[in-house]
Each structure stands twice: as C-alpha cells, then as structure tokens.
Design a protein around this motif. Sequence first.
Motif, PDB file in Angstrom:
ATOM      1  N   ALA A 117       0.829  -1.202   0.000  1.00 47.83           N
ATOM      2  CA  ALA A 117       0.000   0.000   0.000  1.00 47.83           C
ATOM      3  C   ALA A 117       0.867   1.257   0.000  1.00 47.83           C
ATOM      4  O   ALA A 117       0.565   2.245  -0.680  1.00 47.83           O
ATOM      5  N   ALA A 118       1.970   1.208   0.750  1.00 43.19           N
ATOM      6  CA  ALA A 118       2.867   2.361   0.808  1.00 43.19           C
ATOM      7  C   ALA A 118       3.521   2.608  -0.549  1.00 43.19           C
ATOM      8  O   ALA A 118       3.663   3.758  -0.992  1.00 43.19           O
ATOM      9  N   ARG A 119       3.923   1.545  -1.227  1.00 46.82           N
ATOM     10  CA  ARG A 119       4.557   1.697  -2.534  1.00 46.82           C
ATOM     11  C   ARG A 119       3.592   2.307  -3.550  1.00 46.82           C
ATOM     12  O   ARG A 119       4.014   3.057  -4.437  1.00 46.82           O
ATOM     13  N   ALA A 120       2.316   2.007  -3.422  1.00 51.04           N
ATOM     14  CA  ALA A 120       1.322   2.599  -4.322  1.00 51.04           C
ATOM     15  C   ALA A 120       1.241   4.104  -4.150  1.00 51.04           C
ATOM     16  O   ALA A 120       0.814   4.814  -5.076  1.00 51.04           O
ATOM     17  N   ARG A 121       1.678   4.593  -2.997  1.00 53.77           N
ATOM     18  CA  ARG A 121       1.696   6.035  -2.718  1.00 53.77           C
ATOM     19  C   ARG A 121       3.077   6.650  -2.931  1.00 53.77           C
ATOM     20  O   ARG A 121       3.323   7.786  -2.528  1.00 53.77           O
ATOM     21  N   GLY A 122       3.991   5.882  -3.499  1.00 57.41           N
ATOM     22  CA  GLY A 122       5.321   6.411  -3.794  1.00 57.41           C
ATOM     23  C   GLY A 122       6.336   6.251  -2.675  1.00 57.41           C
ATOM     24  O   GLY A 122       7.437   6.799  -2.761  1.00 57.41           O
ATOM     25  N   ALA A 123       5.985   5.498  -1.623  1.00 58.04           N
ATOM     26  CA  ALA A 123       6.908   5.287  -0.507  1.00 58.04           C
ATOM     27  C   ALA A 123       7.717   4.011  -0.729  1.00 58.04           C
ATOM     28  O   ALA A 123       7.485   3.258  -1.679  1.00 58.04           O
ATOM     29  N   HIS A 124       8.670   3.750   0.156  1.00 60.24           N
ATOM     30  CA  HIS A 124       9.485   2.542   0.113  1.00 60.24           C
ATOM     31  C   HIS A 124       9.076   1.606   1.245  1.00 60.24           C
ATOM     32  O   HIS A 124       8.637   2.045   2.318  1.00 60.24           O
ATOM     33  N   PHE A 125       9.269   0.308   1.031  1.00 60.38           N
ATOM     34  CA  PHE A 125       9.096  -0.680   2.091  1.00 60.38           C
ATOM     35  C   PHE A 125      10.457  -1.268   2.417  1.00 60.38           C
ATOM     36  O   PHE A 125      11.186  -1.733   1.533  1.00 60.38           O
ATOM     37  N   VAL A 126      10.805  -1.249   3.706  1.00 62.03           N
ATOM     38  CA  VAL A 126      12.035  -1.866   4.198  1.00 62.03           C
ATOM     39  C   VAL A 126      11.647  -3.111   4.978  1.00 62.03           C
ATOM     40  O   VAL A 126      10.866  -3.039   5.932  1.00 62.03           O
ATOM     41  N   PHE A 127      12.158  -4.265   4.552  1.00 59.99           N
ATOM     42  CA  PHE A 127      11.914  -5.524   5.245  1.00 59.99           C
ATOM     43  C   PHE A 127      13.084  -5.793   6.178  1.00 59.99           C
ATOM     44  O   PHE A 127      14.200  -6.047   5.741  1.00 59.99           O
ATOM     45  N   TYR A 163      10.273 -10.224   0.634  1.00 60.95           N
ATOM     46  CA  TYR A 163      11.446  -9.935  -0.191  1.00 60.95           C
ATOM     47  C   TYR A 163      11.053  -9.175  -1.454  1.00 60.95           C
ATOM     48  O   TYR A 163      11.721  -8.205  -1.859  1.00 60.95           O
ATOM     49  N   ARG A 164       9.987  -9.622  -2.101  1.00 63.97           N
ATOM     50  CA  ARG A 164       9.588  -9.050  -3.383  1.00 63.97           C
ATOM     51  C   ARG A 164       9.121  -7.606  -3.242  1.00 63.97           C
ATOM     52  O   ARG A 164       9.340  -6.783  -4.135  1.00 63.97           O
ATOM     53  N   THR A 165       8.487  -7.285  -2.138  1.00 63.98           N
ATOM     54  CA  THR A 165       7.928  -5.946  -1.935  1.00 63.98           C
ATOM     55  C   THR A 165       8.990  -4.939  -1.520  1.00 63.98           C
ATOM     56  O   THR A 165       8.850  -3.738  -1.758  1.00 63.98           O
ATOM     57  N   ALA A 166      10.072  -5.418  -0.906  1.00 63.86           N
ATOM     58  CA  ALA A 166      11.037  -4.524  -0.263  1.00 63.86           C
ATOM     59  C   ALA A 166      11.936  -3.795  -1.249  1.00 63.86           C
ATOM     60  O   ALA A 166      12.474  -4.385  -2.179  1.00 63.86           O
ATOM     61  N   SER A 167      12.114  -2.501  -1.015  1.00 61.10           N
ATOM     62  CA  SER A 167      13.154  -1.736  -1.698  1.00 61.10           C
ATOM     63  C   SER A 167      14.508  -2.000  -1.055  1.00 61.10           C
ATOM     64  O   SER A 167      15.558  -1.820  -1.681  1.00 61.10           O
ATOM     65  N   LEU A 168      14.478  -2.417   0.231  1.00 61.21           N
ATOM     66  CA  LEU A 168      15.695  -2.658   0.993  1.00 61.21           C
ATOM     67  C   LEU A 168      15.400  -3.784   1.986  1.00 61.21           C
ATOM     68  O   LEU A 168      14.356  -3.788   2.632  1.00 61.21           O
ATOM     69  N   VAL A 169      16.327  -4.739   2.095  1.00 59.73           N
ATOM     70  CA  VAL A 169      16.214  -5.825   3.061  1.00 59.73           C
ATOM     71  C   VAL A 169      17.356  -5.693   4.063  1.00 59.73           C
ATOM     72  O   VAL A 169      18.531  -5.654   3.676  1.00 59.73           O
TER      73      VAL A 169
END
Length: 400
Positions: A117-127, A163-169
């Motif tokens: 959901a965050a990526r849809a708003r232009g944000a990054h996801f960190v796992f 893993y797939r969603t993350a911009s950074l792990v």
Amino acid sequence: MKVEGKPRAVVLVENLPVPLDRRTWQEAKALAQDGWDVTVIGPRGAGEMRRLRDMIDGIEVLRYPQRAARGLAGYVLEYLPSMAFTALLLVDTRRRGPIRVVHGCNPPDLFWLFGRAARARGAHFVFDQHDANVELSETKWGDSRGIGWILLRLTTFLESQSYRTASLVLVPNESYRQLATGRGSVPEERVVVVRNAPDVARYRSLAAGVAPDPRRVGYVGVMGSQDGLDLLLDAWALVIGEPDLAGATLDLVGDGEARPALEAQARRLGIDRSVRFHGYLPPDVFVPILAGCLVGISPDPPTAFNEVSTMVKVVDYLALGRPVVAFPLAETRLVADDTGIYADEPTADGLARAIASILRDPARAASMAERTAGRIAALELDWARSAARLTAAYRSLARD
C-alpha cells in the motif's frame, strides 16, 4: 506530530514492545539522530510501555493491546488483531503527513501488505528480517506432512512476498544475507547486514569492577519453546549433582511464554534454589548480574533455524567480557570462535559436561574472557557500526 522538513519513517513491530525490543529501538533512535521523523507502531507492554501514545527521545510511539500467542491457534488470535490495530494506527499517522518509508520488522512476515500500500503512494518498504521464519516454522512444526507442511508453504510464501515488496532488506548476519539473495532472489545491492549488537562501551562500563564468581553461570534472552532452556535446566540438574559443583548458581534474565513451564521444571527437578529467574531487566541492571558470572550460556539446540541465526545473547556475553558455553551452531561458532566452550553432543548431558568443564577451570575462563574484545572487533559487533550501515542505506532511499 510531523516534523517539518524531515522525511518520515514508520517502523512496524509486532513481536515485542519498544523500547524492550532492542534492535527495533536502536534502529529507530539511529534514524531519528540521522534526521528522520520516526514513528514506531507496536504492541503494548508492561509498566511505562502500557501507554498507548508516547514520545521517547523525540520518537513517536503508538501502541495497541495484544494477546500473546500460546500454541498454534494462539498465533491467529494474536496476529489478526495486531495487524488490524497496526492498519488503523498507520492510517492515523498517515493523515499527519506523507510517509517516505514503511519499515516492517518480522516476525510475522505480514507487514509487506502495508508495504504494498505504501509503494502505491510512492513510498518505500524496508523488510527488516529479524527471524528466518521458514526455518523457524520447520523447527517448530516440522515439514513432512499435515499442518507442518501447510505452515512451511505459508511461511515460504509470506517471506517471498516480503522480499519481493522490499526496496531494501536488512538482515542480521551473512547467513540471512544468503537466504535473501538465494531463495529470495533479492539483488545483492538491496541487502544490508545490520548486526544485532549493543553499545559495547556502555556494556564494558557497566561491567567494570564486577569480578566474576567462579560458581555463577548466566543467561539473558527470550524464554520461548525453541530457546533450549528446558535442556539447560536438565543440564543444570546434572551440574549441581556433582559434589564439587553443588553450590553453583544459574542466573536467568528474561521472560517469555515458556517461563511458567520452566519454573515448574526447576521445582520438579529440585534445583529451584540454585536457579534465579530475574525476568526482563534493563541493561544497567542485567549487565552487572551477567558480569558477575564466570560464563554466559546459549542453550539454543541445533535446528535449521538456530544454525543460521546469530544469538543476541552470545554477542552480549562477549560485549561484557565473558566467554560462552553453547552448542556448536554455525553462526555461534563464527561469532564466539575461541571464546566459546562447545557441547560435544546436542543433549543435556553434553551441555552439562561443557558447563562443568569451565566451572572447574576458572583460569581457562579468564584466558577466554581476555579474547572477547578481539571477537567484537573482528566482526564489528558494536551498534555504532551497525547504525552507520543502517543510516547510509536509508539515505539512499531518501534520494530515490
């Protein structure tokens, strides 16, 4: 309240409340000190951590009530409300300004849903992979048939989506890095090792002047079903059954779902007078306790999960200058090396022999203690190093 001009990061954690969850809290503080506006969303704890809204060291903390899991069905009763509360609080904090990074700390491997959901708003996801849940599922439930097979497939799927969603792990060691780049197919440049490590200078300061008692052994950590404390108590009964070690004492610092059963086990074995259950304690209290012990124990047994995991307790023992007694797990041997005494078989008997051998040789324990600083330096097991890696990775996200 949103801080003008600062990029916002929202850290999601479910396993432990902050600031009790040391890794999560250290990361939040490092990011705040590096110029991020940080909010942490997680479960409510005891004492001051019961507050639903808090501001600590300039970090906003939003908490929700949580029912801790007991058994397989308990995980459903824990995770579903926790995720619902997290979603509501995330929406609430989103209203106060745009979020640049959603930072999800497992377990469980569910925060990728908010990351999408965050990526849809232009944000990054960190796992932030605290645990290898595929290996943990295999260790707890098996993998051959029935519910174990189903859970293994489920945890494998959830991890792959994280893993797939993350911009950074973010991972705690090289073994986890290999999991991410291997079965997770995450590009190497998107995986950063942020080791679990304390503020070594502070630990050494708190331990200064405390002489080890040659008849005391210590443990610090979570008391879960997979942590090997039942083995440790069985081993301890064998240790103090030796006439020359009858006066030895075992200090257990920590808490968890297995603690009531462990206390009952100590009474059943007749060793409760030689075992002290201290509960969760802050470092300024537990470090002097452990510094007063000859060695620290890491009783985590050989399992698929434990082999690839760096035990925080092992790093803590080395940081305060005490050698380690453990089973010869791959990551434990890498960290402790020649400051460790390793059980010769994965049983209570094997652990008891290792403990007894070092209690009978305090000079050897002292020699090993002198080498702990070298292990800390060799692997850069100091939070200042980890914080530098974390903030550098976040700066790259802020530029994207």
